[in-house]
Design a protein around this motif. Structure first.
Motif, PDB file in Angstrom:
ATOM      1  N   GLU A 174       3.671   8.201  29.784  1.00  0.00           N
ATOM      2  CA  GLU A 174       4.519   8.005  30.961  1.00  0.00           C
ATOM      3  C   GLU A 174       5.905   7.483  30.588  1.00  0.00           C
ATOM      4  OE1 GLU A 174       2.313   5.438  33.558  1.00  0.00           O
ATOM      5  OE2 GLU A 174       0.807   6.985  33.981  1.00  0.00           O
ATOM      6  N   SER A 175       5.986   6.702  29.505  1.00  0.00           N
ATOM      7  CA  SER A 175       7.270   6.132  29.088  1.00  0.00           C
ATOM      8  C   SER A 175       8.076   7.092  28.211  1.00  0.00           C
ATOM      9  CB  SER A 175       7.053   4.816  28.340  1.00  0.00           C
ATOM     10  OG  SER A 175       6.566   5.068  27.032  1.00  0.00           O
ATOM     11  N   GLY A 176       7.541   8.278  27.948  1.00  0.00           N
ATOM     12  CA  GLY A 176       8.268   9.260  27.149  1.00  0.00           C
ATOM     13  C   GLY A 176       7.940   9.216  25.669  1.00  0.00           C
ATOM     14  N   LEU A 177       6.839   8.553  25.298  1.00  0.00           N
ATOM     15  CA  LEU A 177       6.362   8.495  23.912  1.00  0.00           C
ATOM     16  C   LEU A 177       7.351   7.814  22.959  1.00  0.00           C
ATOM     17  CD1 LEU A 177       4.874  12.071  23.981  1.00  0.00           C
ATOM     18  CD2 LEU A 177       3.514   9.980  23.749  1.00  0.00           C
ATOM     19  N   VAL A 178       8.116   6.887  23.497  1.00  0.00           N
ATOM     20  CA  VAL A 178       9.158   6.213  22.723  1.00  0.00           C
ATOM     21  C   VAL A 178       8.570   5.432  21.551  1.00  0.00           C
ATOM     22  CG1 VAL A 178      11.005   4.493  22.843  1.00  0.00           C
ATOM     23  CG2 VAL A 178      10.683   6.123  24.710  1.00  0.00           C
ATOM     24  N   ASP A 179       7.505   4.675  21.789  1.00  0.00           N
ATOM     25  CA  ASP A 179       6.916   3.879  20.714  1.00  0.00           C
ATOM     26  C   ASP A 179       6.267   4.770  19.655  1.00  0.00           C
ATOM     27  OD1 ASP A 179       7.736   1.511  21.886  1.00  0.00           O
ATOM     28  OD2 ASP A 179       5.824   1.152  22.890  1.00  0.00           O
ATOM     29  N   THR A 180       5.687   5.877  20.087  1.00  0.00           N
ATOM     30  CA  THR A 180       5.073   6.810  19.133  1.00  0.00           C
ATOM     31  C   THR A 180       6.147   7.459  18.268  1.00  0.00           C
ATOM     32  OG1 THR A 180       3.316   7.209  20.747  1.00  0.00           O
ATOM     33  CG2 THR A 180       3.488   8.763  18.911  1.00  0.00           C
ATOM     34  N   GLN A 181       7.277   7.814  18.866  1.00  0.00           N
ATOM     35  CA  GLN A 181       8.385   8.362  18.090  1.00  0.00           C
ATOM     36  C   GLN A 181       8.900   7.324  17.091  1.00  0.00           C
ATOM     37  OE1 GLN A 181      11.426  10.297  20.514  1.00  0.00           O
ATOM     38  NE2 GLN A 181       9.859  10.739  22.046  1.00  0.00           N
ATOM     39  N   ALA A 182       8.990   6.080  17.520  1.00  0.00           N
ATOM     40  CA  ALA A 182       9.442   5.010  16.623  1.00  0.00           C
ATOM     41  C   ALA A 182       8.441   4.810  15.489  1.00  0.00           C
ATOM     42  CB  ALA A 182       9.639   3.711  17.405  1.00  0.00           C
ATOM     43  N   TRP A 183       7.148   4.932  15.781  1.00  0.00           N
ATOM     44  CA  TRP A 183       6.115   4.794  14.754  1.00  0.00           C
ATOM     45  C   TRP A 183       6.282   5.893  13.704  1.00  0.00           C
ATOM     46  CZ3 TRP A 183       2.054   7.767  12.952  1.00  0.00           C
ATOM     47  CH2 TRP A 183       1.106   7.102  12.171  1.00  0.00           C
ATOM     48  N   PHE A 184       6.523   7.132  14.146  1.00  0.00           N
ATOM     49  CA  PHE A 184       6.753   8.218  13.194  1.00  0.00           C
ATOM     50  C   PHE A 184       8.053   8.002  12.418  1.00  0.00           C
ATOM     51  CE2 PHE A 184       3.381  10.804  15.087  1.00  0.00           C
ATOM     52  CZ  PHE A 184       2.914  11.490  13.971  1.00  0.00           C
ATOM     53  N   ALA A 185       9.079   7.480  13.065  1.00  0.00           N
ATOM     54  CA  ALA A 185      10.333   7.203  12.359  1.00  0.00           C
ATOM     55  C   ALA A 185      10.099   6.175  11.257  1.00  0.00           C
ATOM     56  CB  ALA A 185      11.400   6.716  13.342  1.00  0.00           C
ATOM     57  N   ALA A 186       9.307   5.149  11.538  1.00  0.00           N
ATOM     58  CA  ALA A 186       8.990   4.147  10.519  1.00  0.00           C
ATOM     59  C   ALA A 186       8.173   4.772   9.389  1.00  0.00           C
ATOM     60  CB  ALA A 186       8.235   2.980  11.145  1.00  0.00           C
ATOM     61  N   ALA A 187       7.268   5.678   9.744  1.00  0.00           N
ATOM     62  CA  ALA A 187       6.473   6.364   8.721  1.00  0.00           C
ATOM     63  C   ALA A 187       7.371   7.249   7.851  1.00  0.00           C
ATOM     64  CB  ALA A 187       5.371   7.191   9.368  1.00  0.00           C
ATOM     65  N   ARG A 188       8.366   7.894   8.453  1.00  0.00           N
ATOM     66  CA  ARG A 188       9.303   8.715   7.666  1.00  0.00           C
ATOM     67  C   ARG A 188      10.129   7.848   6.729  1.00  0.00           C
ATOM     68  NH1 ARG A 188      10.182  12.040  12.570  1.00  0.00           N
ATOM     69  NH2 ARG A 188       8.867  13.879  12.196  1.00  0.00           N
ATOM     70  N   THR A 189      10.527   6.680   7.188  1.00  0.00           N
ATOM     71  CA  THR A 189      11.263   5.748   6.332  1.00  0.00           C
ATOM     72  C   THR A 189      10.404   5.338   5.144  1.00  0.00           C
ATOM     73  OG1 THR A 189      12.564   4.952   8.203  1.00  0.00           O
ATOM     74  CG2 THR A 189      12.419   3.498   6.280  1.00  0.00           C
ATOM     75  N   GLU A 190       9.149   5.028   5.417  1.00  0.00           N
ATOM     76  CA  GLU A 190       8.212   4.660   4.351  1.00  0.00           C
ATOM     77  C   GLU A 190       8.011   5.825   3.384  1.00  0.00           C
ATOM     78  OE1 GLU A 190       5.272   2.457   2.174  1.00  0.00           O
ATOM     79  OE2 GLU A 190       6.924   1.880   3.486  1.00  0.00           O
ATOM     80  N   LEU A 191       7.874   7.028   3.916  1.00  0.00           N
ATOM     81  CA  LEU A 191       7.712   8.219   3.082  1.00  0.00           C
ATOM     82  C   LEU A 191       8.936   8.429   2.193  1.00  0.00           C
ATOM     83  CD1 LEU A 191       6.220  10.827   2.272  1.00  0.00           C
ATOM     84  CD2 LEU A 191       7.258  11.910   4.294  1.00  0.00           C
ATOM     85  N   ALA A 192      10.122   8.277   2.751  1.00  0.00           N
ATOM     86  CA  ALA A 192      11.353   8.437   1.969  1.00  0.00           C
ATOM     87  C   ALA A 192      11.442   7.390   0.865  1.00  0.00           C
ATOM     88  CB  ALA A 192      12.568   8.348   2.890  1.00  0.00           C
ATOM     89  N   ARG A 193      11.101   6.155   1.193  1.00  0.00           N
ATOM     90  CA  ARG A 193      11.130   5.087   0.197  1.00  0.00           C
ATOM     91  C   ARG A 193      10.164   5.377  -0.943  1.00  0.00           C
ATOM     92  NH1 ARG A 193       8.236   1.065  -1.383  1.00  0.00           N
ATOM     93  NH2 ARG A 193       6.688   1.186   0.273  1.00  0.00           N
ATOM     94  N   ARG A 194       8.957   5.749  -0.597  1.00  0.00           N
ATOM     95  CA  ARG A 194       7.951   6.005  -1.621  1.00  0.00           C
ATOM     96  C   ARG A 194       8.257   7.282  -2.415  1.00  0.00           C
ATOM     97  NH1 ARG A 194       2.180   4.796   0.747  1.00  0.00           N
ATOM     98  NH2 ARG A 194       1.640   5.450  -1.359  1.00  0.00           N
ATOM     99  N   SER A 195       8.857   8.259  -1.759  1.00  0.00           N
ATOM    100  CA  SER A 195       9.246   9.491  -2.461  1.00  0.00           C
ATOM    101  C   SER A 195      10.323   9.196  -3.486  1.00  0.00           C
ATOM    102  CB  SER A 195       9.746  10.538  -1.474  1.00  0.00           C
ATOM    103  OG  SER A 195       8.711  11.002  -0.661  1.00  0.00           O
ATOM    104  N   SER A 196      11.308   8.353  -3.103  1.00  0.00           N
ATOM    105  CA  SER A 196      12.378   8.038  -4.041  1.00  0.00           C
ATOM    106  C   SER A 196      11.861   7.205  -5.210  1.00  0.00           C
ATOM    107  CB  SER A 196      13.534   7.342  -3.342  1.00  0.00           C
ATOM    108  OG  SER A 196      13.171   6.056  -2.911  1.00  0.00           O
ATOM    109  N   GLU A 197      10.902   6.340  -4.962  1.00  0.00           N
ATOM    110  CA  GLU A 197      10.284   5.572  -6.052  1.00  0.00           C
ATOM    111  C   GLU A 197       9.540   6.484  -7.008  1.00  0.00           C
ATOM    112  OE1 GLU A 197       7.761   2.638  -4.236  1.00  0.00           O
ATOM    113  OE2 GLU A 197       9.450   1.402  -3.607  1.00  0.00           O
ATOM    114  N   ALA A 198       8.881   7.494  -6.475  1.00  0.00           N
ATOM    115  CA  ALA A 198       8.128   8.424  -7.313  1.00  0.00           C
ATOM    116  C   ALA A 198       9.058   9.302  -8.150  1.00  0.00           C
ATOM    117  CB  ALA A 198       7.224   9.295  -6.452  1.00  0.00           C
ATOM    118  N   ASP A 199      10.276   9.526  -7.648  1.00  0.00           N
ATOM    119  CA  ASP A 199      11.239  10.376  -8.363  1.00  0.00           C
ATOM    120  C   ASP A 199      11.923   9.640  -9.519  1.00  0.00           C
ATOM    121  OD1 ASP A 199      10.656  12.453  -6.674  1.00  0.00           O
ATOM    122  OD2 ASP A 199      12.380  12.095  -5.343  1.00  0.00           O
ATOM    123  N   ARG A 200      11.787   8.320  -9.568  1.00  0.00           N
ATOM    124  CA  ARG A 200      12.466   7.546 -10.624  1.00  0.00           C
ATOM    125  C   ARG A 200      11.799   7.721 -11.949  1.00  0.00           C
ATOM    126  NH1 ARG A 200      13.345   1.936  -7.420  1.00  0.00           N
ATOM    127  NH2 ARG A 200      14.382   2.856  -5.682  1.00  0.00           N
TER     128      ARG A 200
END
Length: 121
Positions: A95-121
């Protein structure tokens, strides 16, 4: 079969995932996304459910796989709202437009980017 007891889903309706549950789900999704980035989709297409595939594809912003699965942003976010917030919480989240779920995925993408860059080192 007429004498079979009806299935009672009430236990799922009252389930309220905790912050720990949400963190564990994020960890699983990020780990799977890292595996796909390293090995591709082939090893996982049959191993994961369509919902799990869609969640990872959405996290990776893989529109081709989402299209193949006949999924779109709204369906993935709605499914994950239930996993993140439970039945009643998901209704409010939708009903609220899935704002918190979108934010949860955004945080997961940030975590994925961080871990991907660590793996590339």
């Amino acid at each position: 079969m007429a004498d079979a007891e009806p299935i009672n889903w009430d236990h799922l309706k009252t389930r309220r995932p905790s912050d720990t549950d949400r963190a564990a789900l994020r960890e699983t999704l990020v780990e799977r996304a890292l595996a796909v980035k390293q090995h591709g989709w082939d090893n996982y297409r049959e191993a994961w459910t369509p919902g799990e595939l869609a969640g990872v594809a959405y996290l990776l912003q893989d529109s081709a796989l989402l299209e193949e699965l006949d999924e779109h942003e709204g369906s993935v976010l709605t499914r994950f709202a239930g996993a993140l917030y439970g039945f009643h919480g998901a209704r409010k989240e939708i009903e609220s437009g899935l704002v918190d779920t979108q934010a949860w995925f955004a945080a997961a993408r940030t975590e994925l980017a961080r871990r991907s860059s660590e793996a590339d080192r």
